[in-house]
Each structure stands twice: as structure tokens, then as C-alpha cells.
Design a protein around this motif. Structure first.
Motif, PDB file in Angstrom:
ATOM      1  N   TYR A 113       0.819  -1.210   0.000  1.00  0.00           N
ATOM      2  CA  TYR A 113       0.000   0.000   0.000  1.00  0.00           C
ATOM      3  C   TYR A 113       0.853   1.261   0.000  1.00  0.00           C
ATOM      4  O   TYR A 113       1.914   1.301   0.600  1.00  0.00           O
ATOM      5  CB  TYR A 113      -0.916   0.041   1.229  1.00  0.00           C
ATOM      6  N   ARG A 114       0.335   2.269  -0.677  1.00  0.00           N
ATOM      7  CA  ARG A 114       0.908   3.615  -0.681  1.00  0.00           C
ATOM      8  C   ARG A 114      -0.251   4.591  -0.528  1.00  0.00           C
ATOM      9  O   ARG A 114      -1.396   4.260  -0.819  1.00  0.00           O
ATOM     10  CB  ARG A 114       1.627   3.920  -2.003  1.00  0.00           C
ATOM     11  N   SER A 115       0.043   5.790  -0.094  1.00  0.00           N
ATOM     12  CA  SER A 115      -0.969   6.846  -0.073  1.00  0.00           C
ATOM     13  C   SER A 115      -0.679   7.783  -1.245  1.00  0.00           C
ATOM     14  O   SER A 115       0.458   7.891  -1.698  1.00  0.00           O
ATOM     15  CB  SER A 115      -0.945   7.604   1.262  1.00  0.00           C
ATOM     16  N   ALA A 116      -1.727   8.427  -1.746  1.00  0.00           N
ATOM     17  CA  ALA A 116      -1.565   9.277  -2.926  1.00  0.00           C
ATOM     18  C   ALA A 116      -2.448  10.510  -2.831  1.00  0.00           C
ATOM     19  O   ALA A 116      -3.516  10.485  -2.204  1.00  0.00           O
ATOM     20  CB  ALA A 116      -1.907   8.493  -4.199  1.00  0.00           C
ATOM     21  N   PRO A 136       6.530  26.982   0.792  1.00  0.00           N
ATOM     22  CA  PRO A 136       6.046  26.701   2.154  1.00  0.00           C
ATOM     23  C   PRO A 136       4.601  26.184   2.187  1.00  0.00           C
ATOM     24  O   PRO A 136       4.292  25.261   2.934  1.00  0.00           O
ATOM     25  CB  PRO A 136       6.182  28.049   2.869  1.00  0.00           C
ATOM     26  N   ALA A 137       3.725  26.748   1.366  1.00  0.00           N
ATOM     27  CA  ALA A 137       2.325  26.299   1.364  1.00  0.00           C
ATOM     28  C   ALA A 137       2.209  24.854   0.890  1.00  0.00           C
ATOM     29  O   ALA A 137       1.355  24.104   1.369  1.00  0.00           O
ATOM     30  CB  ALA A 137       1.477  27.218   0.487  1.00  0.00           C
ATOM     31  N   LEU A 138       3.068  24.436  -0.032  1.00  0.00           N
ATOM     32  CA  LEU A 138       3.082  23.042  -0.501  1.00  0.00           C
ATOM     33  C   LEU A 138       3.578  22.132   0.619  1.00  0.00           C
ATOM     34  O   LEU A 138       3.039  21.051   0.843  1.00  0.00           O
ATOM     35  CB  LEU A 138       3.951  22.908  -1.750  1.00  0.00           C
ATOM     36  N   ARG A 139       4.591  22.565   1.339  1.00  0.00           N
ATOM     37  CA  ARG A 139       5.156  21.756   2.425  1.00  0.00           C
ATOM     38  C   ARG A 139       4.185  21.627   3.600  1.00  0.00           C
ATOM     39  O   ARG A 139       4.329  20.731   4.420  1.00  0.00           O
ATOM     40  CB  ARG A 139       6.474  22.367   2.895  1.00  0.00           C
ATOM     41  N   ASP A 140       3.187  22.512   3.675  1.00  0.00           N
ATOM     42  CA  ASP A 140       2.218  22.472   4.777  1.00  0.00           C
ATOM     43  C   ASP A 140       0.959  21.669   4.457  1.00  0.00           C
ATOM     44  O   ASP A 140       0.001  21.683   5.232  1.00  0.00           O
ATOM     45  CB  ASP A 140       1.824  23.902   5.180  1.00  0.00           C
ATOM     46  N   VAL A 141       0.919  20.972   3.324  1.00  0.00           N
ATOM     47  CA  VAL A 141      -0.258  20.173   2.960  1.00  0.00           C
ATOM     48  C   VAL A 141      -0.543  19.154   4.064  1.00  0.00           C
ATOM     49  O   VAL A 141       0.362  18.466   4.550  1.00  0.00           O
ATOM     50  CB  VAL A 141      -0.029  19.460   1.596  1.00  0.00           C
ATOM     51  N   ALA A 142      -1.799  19.064   4.465  1.00  0.00           N
ATOM     52  CA  ALA A 142      -2.230  18.144   5.534  1.00  0.00           C
ATOM     53  C   ALA A 142      -2.422  16.745   4.945  1.00  0.00           C
ATOM     54  O   ALA A 142      -3.551  16.283   4.748  1.00  0.00           O
ATOM     55  CB  ALA A 142      -3.512  18.656   6.181  1.00  0.00           C
ATOM     56  N   TRP A 143      -1.324  16.069   4.656  1.00  0.00           N
ATOM     57  CA  TRP A 143      -1.333  14.779   3.964  1.00  0.00           C
ATOM     58  C   TRP A 143      -2.254  13.764   4.638  1.00  0.00           C
ATOM     59  O   TRP A 143      -3.040  13.087   3.973  1.00  0.00           O
ATOM     60  CB  TRP A 143       0.089  14.230   3.884  1.00  0.00           C
ATOM     61  N   GLU A 144      -2.151  13.636   5.939  1.00  0.00           N
ATOM     62  CA  GLU A 144      -2.914  12.612   6.658  1.00  0.00           C
ATOM     63  C   GLU A 144      -4.425  12.804   6.508  1.00  0.00           C
ATOM     64  O   GLU A 144      -5.184  11.847   6.552  1.00  0.00           O
ATOM     65  CB  GLU A 144      -2.517  12.580   8.141  1.00  0.00           C
ATOM     66  N   GLN A 145      -4.875  14.038   6.329  1.00  0.00           N
ATOM     67  CA  GLN A 145      -6.310  14.305   6.158  1.00  0.00           C
ATOM     68  C   GLN A 145      -6.752  14.260   4.707  1.00  0.00           C
ATOM     69  O   GLN A 145      -7.928  14.008   4.426  1.00  0.00           O
ATOM     70  CB  GLN A 145      -6.678  15.682   6.735  1.00  0.00           C
ATOM     71  N   LEU A 146      -5.849  14.490   3.772  1.00  0.00           N
ATOM     72  CA  LEU A 146      -6.240  14.662   2.369  1.00  0.00           C
ATOM     73  C   LEU A 146      -5.938  13.469   1.467  1.00  0.00           C
ATOM     74  O   LEU A 146      -6.678  13.204   0.528  1.00  0.00           O
ATOM     75  CB  LEU A 146      -5.544  15.906   1.791  1.00  0.00           C
ATOM     76  N   ALA A 147      -4.845  12.771   1.720  1.00  0.00           N
ATOM     77  CA  ALA A 147      -4.436  11.669   0.849  1.00  0.00           C
ATOM     78  C   ALA A 147      -5.303  10.422   1.104  1.00  0.00           C
ATOM     79  O   ALA A 147      -6.045  10.359   2.085  1.00  0.00           O
ATOM     80  CB  ALA A 147      -2.960  11.334   1.089  1.00  0.00           C
ATOM     81  N   ARG A 148      -5.174   9.477   0.204  1.00  0.00           N
ATOM     82  CA  ARG A 148      -5.948   8.220   0.318  1.00  0.00           C
ATOM     83  C   ARG A 148      -5.012   7.057   0.028  1.00  0.00           C
ATOM     84  O   ARG A 148      -4.198   7.110  -0.896  1.00  0.00           O
ATOM     85  CB  ARG A 148      -7.090   8.242  -0.673  1.00  0.00           C
ATOM     86  N   ASP A 149      -5.140   5.992   0.820  1.00  0.00           N
ATOM     87  CA  ASP A 149      -4.361   4.775   0.576  1.00  0.00           C
ATOM     88  C   ASP A 149      -4.904   4.030  -0.629  1.00  0.00           C
ATOM     89  O   ASP A 149      -6.104   4.054  -0.901  1.00  0.00           O
ATOM     90  CB  ASP A 149      -4.421   3.841   1.787  1.00  0.00           C
ATOM     91  N   HIS A 150      -4.003   3.358  -1.333  1.00  0.00           N
ATOM     92  CA  HIS A 150      -4.420   2.495  -2.433  1.00  0.00           C
ATOM     93  C   HIS A 150      -3.467   1.302  -2.476  1.00  0.00           C
ATOM     94  O   HIS A 150      -2.307   1.383  -2.070  1.00  0.00           O
ATOM     95  CB  HIS A 150      -4.422   3.231  -3.767  1.00  0.00           C
ATOM     96  N   GLU A 151      -3.981   0.194  -2.978  1.00  0.00           N
ATOM     97  CA  GLU A 151      -3.174  -1.004  -3.098  1.00  0.00           C
ATOM     98  C   GLU A 151      -2.404  -0.972  -4.403  1.00  0.00           C
ATOM     99  O   GLU A 151      -2.951  -0.586  -5.443  1.00  0.00           O
ATOM    100  CB  GLU A 151      -4.079  -2.238  -3.048  1.00  0.00           C
TER     101      GLU A 151
END
Length: 152
Positions: A113-116, A136-151
């Protein structure tokens, strides 16, 4: 248990978020924010149309991957306001990047699995974001809330 050496990825760049998470950039599309604008001037309606177009194209390109817009900085130079309101200028380069990272869910097998996340942002140069040098705004992306795991 056998430990495998980390296999290098074939990403364009690696970006480190403010949270410390590493993202691999696998695809990057750059375009001139106002390229092809034959009439009119940079203003809120034109900018909103450009942003909507980027969002729709990103969603169509990869429908299974969530898309996030980093709110762009806007400048308001002291220029004559036309019929569409005051002049509003976005940075010169519109960017659409496909990012991936380790799985979000700890129950997912880290090998399978990876997140994307597809991210849209604006910047002043055509420089590819890398490491901690990304906007800086790119580095502050809330990955854990926005990304999705996929197989894989």
C-alpha cells in the motif's frame, strides 16, 4: 525476519512536508498561469476559471486519487480596474503534481500500500520542488487528512 534494503524510487523529486513526511513526486505538469489569455486581464473571475479548469483536469486524469488545491497567493497591483473588477494576479506558474508516500493506515501492509494525492499549487518559477526547498504552502499540505491509501 529479513530486512530488505530500501529500493530507490524513480520519482522526479522527493518533497519533505513540514510534518516530516516524505513525498515522492511522480508526475508534474507546469503551465503558464495566464498563457493563451488573448483578451481581458488577470482578475478574480479569470483566476477562478483557471483554478476550476486545473481541478477538473486533475480529477479526470486520475479519478481514484483525491485532488487538493493549495490556496494561491494573490496580488492586487495598483492598476485600473476593468469591467470584471480589480486586477488580481496569481503567481506565474500553475503546477499539478502527483504525489505518493507510505500508507496512512498502519494496518495496511507497507509493501502493498501507498498513499496518494494530486496537488495543485502556484509558484513564481518553473523550478521542480525538492526536499525542504518547496514552496512553504506546498510543504504544509495536511497529507494525513487529504491523501488516500491504495493497493499497488
Amino acid at each position: 525476519m529479513h530486512h530488505r534494503p530500501r529500493v530507490p524510487t524513480m520519482s522526479l523529486a522527493r518533497v519533505t512536508l513540514s510534518s516530516g513526511r516524505s513525498l515522492d513526486l511522480s508526475e508534474l505538469r507546469l503551465s503558464s498561469t495566464y498563457g493563451g489569455m488573448l483578451e481581458g486581464y488577470p482578475c478574480k473571475p479569470v483566476n477562478e476559471m483557471k483554478i476550476r479548469s486545473l481541478l477538473l483536469a486533475a480529477e479526470r486524469t486520475s479519478p481514484a486519487t483525491p485532488v487538493h488545491l493549495v490556496p494561491p497567493p494573490r496580488e492586487y497591483p495598483d492598476q485600473y480596474a476593468g469591467g470584471f473588477g480589480p486586477v488580481e494576479v496569481l503567481p506565474a506558474v500553475a503546477c499539478v503534481g502527483s504525489f505518493s508516500s507510505t500508507a496512512l493506515d498502519p494496518a495496511h501492509d507497507p509493501v502493498l500500500y501507498r498513499s496518494a494525492l494530486t496537488v495543485i499549487w502556484f509558484q513564481s518559477t518553473t523550478q521542480v520542488p525538492s526536499g525542504g526547498d518547496a514552496e512553504p504552502a506546498l510543504r504544509d499540505v495536511a497529507w494525513e487528512q487529504l491523501a488516500r491509501d491504495h493497493e499497488l
